[in-house]
Each structure stands twice: as structure tokens, then as C-alpha cells.
Design an enzyme around this catalytic site. Structure first.
Site, PDB file in Angstrom:
ATOM      1  N   CYS A 110       8.436 -37.787  22.444  1.00 35.18           N
ATOM      2  CA  CYS A 110       8.105 -36.393  22.795  1.00 35.18           C
ATOM      3  C   CYS A 110       7.171 -36.530  23.784  1.00 35.18           C
ATOM      4  O   CYS A 110       5.899 -37.105  23.804  1.00 35.18           O
ATOM      5  CB  CYS A 110       7.278 -35.726  21.604  1.00 35.18           C
ATOM      6  SG  CYS A 110       6.399 -34.176  22.233  1.00 35.18           S
ATOM      7  N   CYS A 113       3.933 -33.843  24.002  1.00 30.96           N
ATOM      8  CA  CYS A 113       2.955 -33.913  22.826  1.00 30.96           C
ATOM      9  C   CYS A 113       3.154 -34.898  22.066  1.00 30.96           C
ATOM     10  O   CYS A 113       3.243 -36.202  22.292  1.00 30.96           O
ATOM     11  CB  CYS A 113       2.770 -32.571  22.272  1.00 30.96           C
ATOM     12  SG  CYS A 113       4.133 -31.602  21.664  1.00 30.96           S
ATOM     13  N   SER A 114       3.254 -34.695  20.599  1.00 34.18           N
ATOM     14  CA  SER A 114       3.698 -35.677  19.525  1.00 34.18           C
ATOM     15  C   SER A 114       4.732 -35.391  18.681  1.00 34.18           C
ATOM     16  O   SER A 114       4.648 -35.636  17.806  1.00 34.18           O
ATOM     17  CB  SER A 114       2.432 -36.181  19.226  1.00 34.18           C
ATOM     18  OG  SER A 114       1.735 -35.227  18.616  1.00 34.18           O
ATOM     19  N   CYS A 115       5.566 -34.470  18.900  1.00 31.92           N
ATOM     20  CA  CYS A 115       6.575 -33.931  18.057  1.00 31.92           C
ATOM     21  C   CYS A 115       7.531 -35.082  17.098  1.00 31.92           C
ATOM     22  O   CYS A 115       7.750 -35.829  17.805  1.00 31.92           O
ATOM     23  CB  CYS A 115       7.541 -32.863  18.671  1.00 31.92           C
ATOM     24  SG  CYS A 115       6.735 -31.505  19.486  1.00 31.92           S
TER      25      CYS A 115
END
Lengths: 202, 224
Positions: A110, A113-115
Site C-alpha cells: 500500500c 498508507c498501510s492497507c
């Protein structure tokens, strides 16, 4: 008494600079306002420390290896297939499973962000959330794989999935040779978190 | 230009440092920060797109120097103030007053149910899909929110203007560019779009490599 809010656009600057104290100050404030119950925070932490993690995903992969019908369902409608195993929830509402083959290796990132598919893999590891992984995985996935000690077979393409929406991707690793006689539990034990992100081969 | 969080393809970062699967939280405060963010989110005062945008709106200096969960705390503090849930004076240390939202506070016995329920992003929409699987498309040339200046978008800069092909159709999903800013869900068709590495990078590692992104229909046009 009003305070001098020298940086009103960035309210965090009013909190203590030390990050642990900053969290504590926010928690204390929200608890005093009746907005959070610290015991609920404990329950959330316990969930992701002890109940929801990559062993969930490993059970899904092991079943896909063992049951062709389940594999087909997983590839066709992963959300329904993993929900049927009890894996659904926050950050796993829309699942897609992608299968590694001799011709294509899948890898998930991702960049914005950090999905990450929480119900199947838990909280993402620090490296998945790092600037280095976010910046490099899309441009030089093979160099990133080399950081993990992974070299792909000749002729294998890399397909990197950048999780830019609410769809979460699970990589189904290649089933290791010589595992035909193993039961589901033994097969799941072979499935690593990194294998399901696509930064490891099994 | 978008914002500092949009780092896909950036040069200069070092190696990716691996860690064992058993590591969940490195510090107690990391766990606390995650739980606090989720519990505050359960008050229902913002959505996931708003909360992502709040982190993205950290100053570039803060975004780069903050560790992961520090960004979360920075975003949470900004949201709490922006939505009127806490005041700047309370953040600065004034004696807090009880919130009218306290009846909505997440209870320990509700945690499992809330996490299990999730928050699906698909919604009905009267916008029909324009692209079939296999269709050649081009991403919007500017990776910017067209509704709000400097607003949230999920089109990364590295894919802006690039040509790719539709590989999956995900149905109609909430448009983050609208939902992050209180402009409604504006659900529209969402696709997985594959781009050849050579369409994105001057020096692709391998001619067969691809990057796939989930992109909304309004981010796309037919390839010329």
C-alpha cells in the site's frame, strides 16, 4: 485560561513530544471526557495480539491447496469464501485472492498508507508500513524481494498489487512439493505471513 | 502534486528490514495508539477517508520524522479538534469537560462485534460501469482531488497519466475524494487496473512486470 496555540493547524503539537507520553495524554483526555473506555482498548489490543493474525490466512491457504472447489471459490469470490471460514471484519470487507504460479509472482503493498487484510493477516509488520517498502515495492519489486533473500525463477513475471481502495489482497503461495500427505494443520504451518504478502516463497 | 504520503516509486530509501512474524507491537504505546484510534473512530464522527486525509495533512516535516503510530496520533488529534470532539485548550492541558458523545463510547463487550462487523465500502450507484475487463484506459494526468483543492485522493502520482488495462471490476464503491470531505459517498465503479512496469518507470526491472492499482471510474478515461 486560554493557551497560546502557535500551530493551530497541527493540534498534536500541544501534546507532549515523547510519543509514549503523547498517547497517554490523549488516552487520559478521552477517558476523562467519557469518550473511550480503557478496558475497550485492552480488548482491541488483545484481539490483534492473540486472536486475529496470520494463522487465519494460513488456514485459508492450506484449505485452498487441499480442496480444489474451495480454491476455485476463493479465486472467484474471496470475501464469501473466507467469510465462510469465519474470517471477515475490519480491513477485510472486500477480499481478492491472487494465486502465484510458475509464470506470475504476486506481491502486495500500500504505497499511500498501510492497507492490509487484517482479518486474515492481523496488524501489518513494521516493514510493510515502512517508507522503504512503500516507496520501492512498486518500482523495484525484485530488488525488494532480494532484501528478503528471494530470487524468482527465470521467466517469472512480478505483479505488484497497490492497495489503493478498500479491496484487500491475499497472495496464495505455490504449494511446496512433497506436501501431498500432510493434513490441513501441517500444511498451514508451512504458510508464512510473508508468503501471503508475496515477499517470500515457500 | 499530491502530498508527502504519496511515495510510491520514490528513490533514495534504504533496504527493507525484515522482522519475525511473532512481532505484533514493538512498544506498548504502539498498541495503545492503534486501539485508541479504533476506539475513537467508533464514536462515528468521521470515516476512514477522513482519517487517512488527517494523517496526510501532517506537515511534510512531521510526516517524515514521525514513526508510524506517531502519525496516527497526529491525525487523531487533528480529527478530534476539527470535529469539535475536544478543544485545543483541552489538548493543551485544561481540565476536560464530559462530552455529549460519551454515550457512544465503545464498550469492552462490544469490541469483538464492532471489529467483526467491519465497514464495507461498496454502495449502490446509478453510475454504470464504462469499461469492460480488458479495456485500455489512461489514468487522470493529475494525481489531485478535482473536488477539493489539496483534498484526499487515492490516485498515486506514479500512475498519473499512465496507460493500463482493466483486469477486475469490484462493483461500485465510495469515492474517497468526496467522502473524505463530507461530500457524500458518491459511489462509482471501481476497477483493478494493470500497468506494465515500462508504462510507469524509465528503468523497469523486467519487461513482463506489472503494477495493479484499484482506481475509480472518474480517475480513468479511455486510452487514446
Amino acid at each position: 485560561m486560554p493557551h497560546d496555540h502557535s500551530d493551530p493547524d497541527h493540534p498534536h503539537s500541544l501534546l507532549p513530544p515523547d510519543p509514549a507520553l503523547r498517547v497517554k495524554a490523549l488516552e487520559t483526555l478521552l477517558a476523562a471526557k467519557g469518550l473511550i473506555d480503557p478496558a475497550a482498548l485492552d480488548a482491541i489490543i488483545d484481539t490483534y495480539q492473540h486472536k486475529i493474525g496470520p494463522r487465519n490466512g494460513a488456514a485459508v491457504v492450506a484449505r485452498a491447496w487441499a480442496e480444489p472447489d474451495f480454491r476455485d471459490w476463493l479465486l472467484r469470490d474471496a470475501t464469501a469464501a473466507v467469510s465462510a471460514m469465519g474470517f471477515y471484519g475490519r480491513q477485510g470487507e472486500h477480499m481478492v485472492a491472487v494465486e502465484n504460479t510458475h509464470a506470475v509472482h504476486n506481491m502486495v503493498v500500500c504505497t499511500l498508507c498501510s492497507c492490509y487484510p487484517w482479518p486474515l493477516l492481523g496488524i501489518p509488520p513494521a516493514w510493510y508500513k515502512s517508507d522503504a517498502y512503500r516507496a520501492r515495492a512498486v518500482r523495484e519489486p525484485r530488488a525488494v524481494l532480494a532484501d528478503f533473500g528471494v530470487v524468482l525463477p527465470e521467466g517469472c513475471a512480478v505483479r505488484v498489487w497497490d492497495s489503493t481502495a478498500e479491496v484487500r489482497y491475499l497472495v496464495i503461495p505455490d504449494r511446496p512439493a512433497g506436501t501431498e500427505g500432510l493434513d490441513a494443520e501441517a500444511m498451514a504451518a508451512l504458510v508464512t505471513r510473508d508468503g501471503m504478502i508475496g515477499t517470500a516463497l515457500l | 502534486m499530491s502530498r508527502v504520503h504519496d511515495m510510491g516509486g520514490r528513490f533514495g530509501d534504504g533496504p527493507v528490514i525484515h522482522e519475525a512474524e511473532v512481532e505484533v507491537f514493538h512498544e506498548d504505546w504502539h498498541a495503545r495508539a492503534l486501539a485508541l484510534t479504533l476506539a475513537a473512530g467508533a464514536l462515528g464522527q468521521w470515516n476512514i477517508d477522513t482519517s487517512r486525509h488527517a494523517r496526510e495533512c501532517l506537515s511534510p516535516q512531521d510526516y517524515m520524522r514521525f514513526s508510524y503510530y506517531e502519525k496516527w496520533m497526529g491525525g487523531l488529534a487533528a480529527l478530534l479538534v476539527a470535529k469539535g470532539v475536544v478543544t485545543l485548550d483541552e489538548l493543551a492541558g485544561d481540565v476536560p469537560t464530559r462530552s455529549p458523545l460519551s454515550t457512544k463510547a465503545l464498550k469492552p463487550e462490544s469490541v469483538a462485534g464492532v471489529l467483526a462487523k467491519g465497514g464495507p465500502a461498496n454502495r449502490p450507484s446509478n453510475i454504470a460501469p464504462s469499461f469492460a475487463i480488458g479495456a485500455k484506459v489512461q489514468a487522470r494526468k493529475l494525481a489531485q482531488n478535482t473536488l477539493v483543492n489539496g483534498g484526499h485522493t487515492r490516485l498515486p502520482r506514479y500512475a498519473a497519466g499512465a496507460q493500463g488495462r482493466i483486469v477486475l471490476y469490484h462493483g461500485t464503491h465510495v469515492l474517497p475524494d468526496a467522502a473524505a470531505h463530507g461530500l457524500g459517498d458518491r459511489a462509482e465503479p471501481l476497477y483493478a487496473v494493470a500497468f506494465a512496469a515500462a508504462a510507469l518507470w524509465a528503468h523497469p526491472e523486467h519487461p513482463a512486470d506489472e503494477v495493479v492499482l484499484d482506481l475509480w471510474q472518474s480517475y480513468l478515461e479511455p486510452a487514446p
